[in-house]
Design a protein around this motif. Structure first.
Motif, PDB file in Angstrom:
ATOM      1  N   LYS A  73       3.131  -6.287   0.088  1.00 44.18           N
ATOM      2  CA  LYS A  73       4.445  -5.412  -0.068  1.00 44.18           C
ATOM      3  C   LYS A  73       4.273  -4.611  -1.319  1.00 44.18           C
ATOM      4  O   LYS A  73       4.723  -3.312  -1.319  1.00 44.18           O
ATOM      5  CB  LYS A  73       5.565  -6.259  -0.057  1.00 44.18           C
ATOM      6  CG  LYS A  73       6.192  -7.159   1.187  1.00 44.18           C
ATOM      7  CD  LYS A  73       7.477  -7.852   0.644  1.00 44.18           C
ATOM      8  CE  LYS A  73       7.946  -8.418   2.054  1.00 44.18           C
ATOM      9  NZ  LYS A  73       9.047  -9.191   1.862  1.00 44.18           N
ATOM     10  N   MET A  74       3.570  -5.341  -2.095  1.00 46.82           N
ATOM     11  CA  MET A  74       3.256  -4.430  -3.533  1.00 46.82           C
ATOM     12  C   MET A  74       2.573  -3.244  -3.459  1.00 46.82           C
ATOM     13  O   MET A  74       2.404  -2.092  -3.724  1.00 46.82           O
ATOM     14  CB  MET A  74       3.034  -5.326  -4.854  1.00 46.82           C
ATOM     15  CG  MET A  74       2.572  -4.612  -5.940  1.00 46.82           C
ATOM     16  SD  MET A  74       4.229  -3.880  -6.790  1.00 46.82           S
ATOM     17  CE  MET A  74       4.777  -5.169  -7.463  1.00 46.82           C
ATOM     18  N   ALA A  75       1.338  -3.447  -2.252  1.00 44.88           N
ATOM     19  CA  ALA A  75       0.488  -2.445  -1.921  1.00 44.88           C
ATOM     20  C   ALA A  75       0.923  -1.391  -1.359  1.00 44.88           C
ATOM     21  O   ALA A  75       0.987  -0.097  -1.520  1.00 44.88           O
ATOM     22  CB  ALA A  75      -0.716  -3.170  -1.134  1.00 44.88           C
ATOM     23  N   VAL A  76       1.937  -1.490  -0.357  1.00 45.92           N
ATOM     24  CA  VAL A  76       2.688  -0.364   0.397  1.00 45.92           C
ATOM     25  C   VAL A  76       3.532   0.122  -0.538  1.00 45.92           C
ATOM     26  O   VAL A  76       3.581   1.417  -0.496  1.00 45.92           O
ATOM     27  CB  VAL A  76       3.389  -1.329   1.676  1.00 45.92           C
ATOM     28  CG1 VAL A  76       4.314  -0.185   2.024  1.00 45.92           C
ATOM     29  CG2 VAL A  76       2.576  -1.727   2.503  1.00 45.92           C
ATOM     30  N   THR A  77       4.269  -0.342  -1.345  1.00 50.92           N
ATOM     31  CA  THR A  77       5.120   0.334  -2.484  1.00 50.92           C
ATOM     32  C   THR A  77       4.347   1.184  -3.436  1.00 50.92           C
ATOM     33  O   THR A  77       4.656   2.242  -3.442  1.00 50.92           O
ATOM     34  CB  THR A  77       5.983  -0.847  -3.257  1.00 50.92           C
ATOM     35  OG1 THR A  77       6.591  -1.831  -2.395  1.00 50.92           O
ATOM     36  CG2 THR A  77       6.651  -0.019  -4.286  1.00 50.92           C
ATOM     37  N   LEU A  78       3.351   0.544  -3.901  1.00 52.76           N
ATOM     38  CA  LEU A  78       2.581   1.428  -4.819  1.00 52.76           C
ATOM     39  C   LEU A  78       1.857   2.649  -4.151  1.00 52.76           C
ATOM     40  O   LEU A  78       2.005   4.037  -4.495  1.00 52.76           O
ATOM     41  CB  LEU A  78       1.487   0.614  -5.444  1.00 52.76           C
ATOM     42  CG  LEU A  78       1.908  -0.348  -6.584  1.00 52.76           C
ATOM     43  CD1 LEU A  78       0.837  -1.233  -7.153  1.00 52.76           C
ATOM     44  CD2 LEU A  78       2.707   0.244  -7.815  1.00 52.76           C
ATOM     45  N   ASN A  79       1.270   2.451  -3.064  1.00 51.95           N
ATOM     46  CA  ASN A  79       0.359   3.453  -2.346  1.00 51.95           C
ATOM     47  C   ASN A  79       1.403   4.504  -1.629  1.00 51.95           C
ATOM     48  O   ASN A  79       1.004   5.858  -1.810  1.00 51.95           O
ATOM     49  CB  ASN A  79      -0.521   2.675  -1.271  1.00 51.95           C
ATOM     50  CG  ASN A  79      -1.569   1.838  -1.950  1.00 51.95           C
ATOM     51  OD1 ASN A  79      -2.073   2.241  -3.102  1.00 51.95           O
ATOM     52  ND2 ASN A  79      -2.067   0.827  -1.364  1.00 51.95           N
ATOM     53  N   TYR A  80       2.243   4.016  -0.992  1.00 53.76           N
ATOM     54  CA  TYR A  80       3.015   5.128  -0.172  1.00 53.76           C
ATOM     55  C   TYR A  80       4.060   5.634  -1.435  1.00 53.76           C
ATOM     56  O   TYR A  80       4.570   6.821  -0.982  1.00 53.76           O
ATOM     57  CB  TYR A  80       3.967   4.468   0.932  1.00 53.76           C
ATOM     58  CG  TYR A  80       2.826   4.143   2.114  1.00 53.76           C
ATOM     59  CD1 TYR A  80       2.744   4.936   3.032  1.00 53.76           C
ATOM     60  CD2 TYR A  80       1.948   2.791   2.118  1.00 53.76           C
ATOM     61  CE1 TYR A  80       1.931   4.959   4.176  1.00 53.76           C
ATOM     62  CE2 TYR A  80       1.142   2.825   3.276  1.00 53.76           C
ATOM     63  CZ  TYR A  80       1.190   3.660   4.212  1.00 53.76           C
ATOM     64  OH  TYR A  80       0.282   3.620   5.286  1.00 53.76           O
TER      65      TYR A  80
END
Length: 101
Positions: A73-80
């Motif tokens: 979830k953190m990866a999606v939040t940061l990247n997107y």
């Protein structure tokens, strides 16, 4: 006659700038919706979730793997999130340049 052409051209460029701004905002909205749906554990088999995810993947500017934290979830939040911010900046710059013409 020349004033009419200049006015018509300014109106046309204004319309184009408005369209660019709207398209940019729609792209940002799709990216943010993808982040929200991911954070809220939306059903990935749902039509809306699939639709948003597919389009968000198209607009992520290749940044889907920029950050690789252990939490997905953190990866999606940061990247997107970074992609959404970049879309906002690019859209604002293009609109400003169009309006200056």
């Amino acid at each position: 006659m020349a004033a009419t052409v200049g006015t018509t051209m300014r109106q046309g460029i204004g319309i184009i700038a408005t369209i660019v701004r709207i398209v940019g905002l729609v792209i940002v909205a799709i990216l943010v919706a993808h982040i929200v749906l991911t954070l809220l554990d939306a059903n990935p088999q749902n039509f809306l979730t699939e639709f948003v995810s597919t389009w968000a993947a198209q607009f992520n500017l290749g940044l889907a793997n920029l950050f690789t934290p252990e939490q997905p979830k953190m990866a999606v939040t940061l990247n997107y999130g970074v992609a959404a911010i970049l879309w906002m900046i690019v859209t604002a710059v293009v609109v400003r340049l169009l309006r200056r013409v």
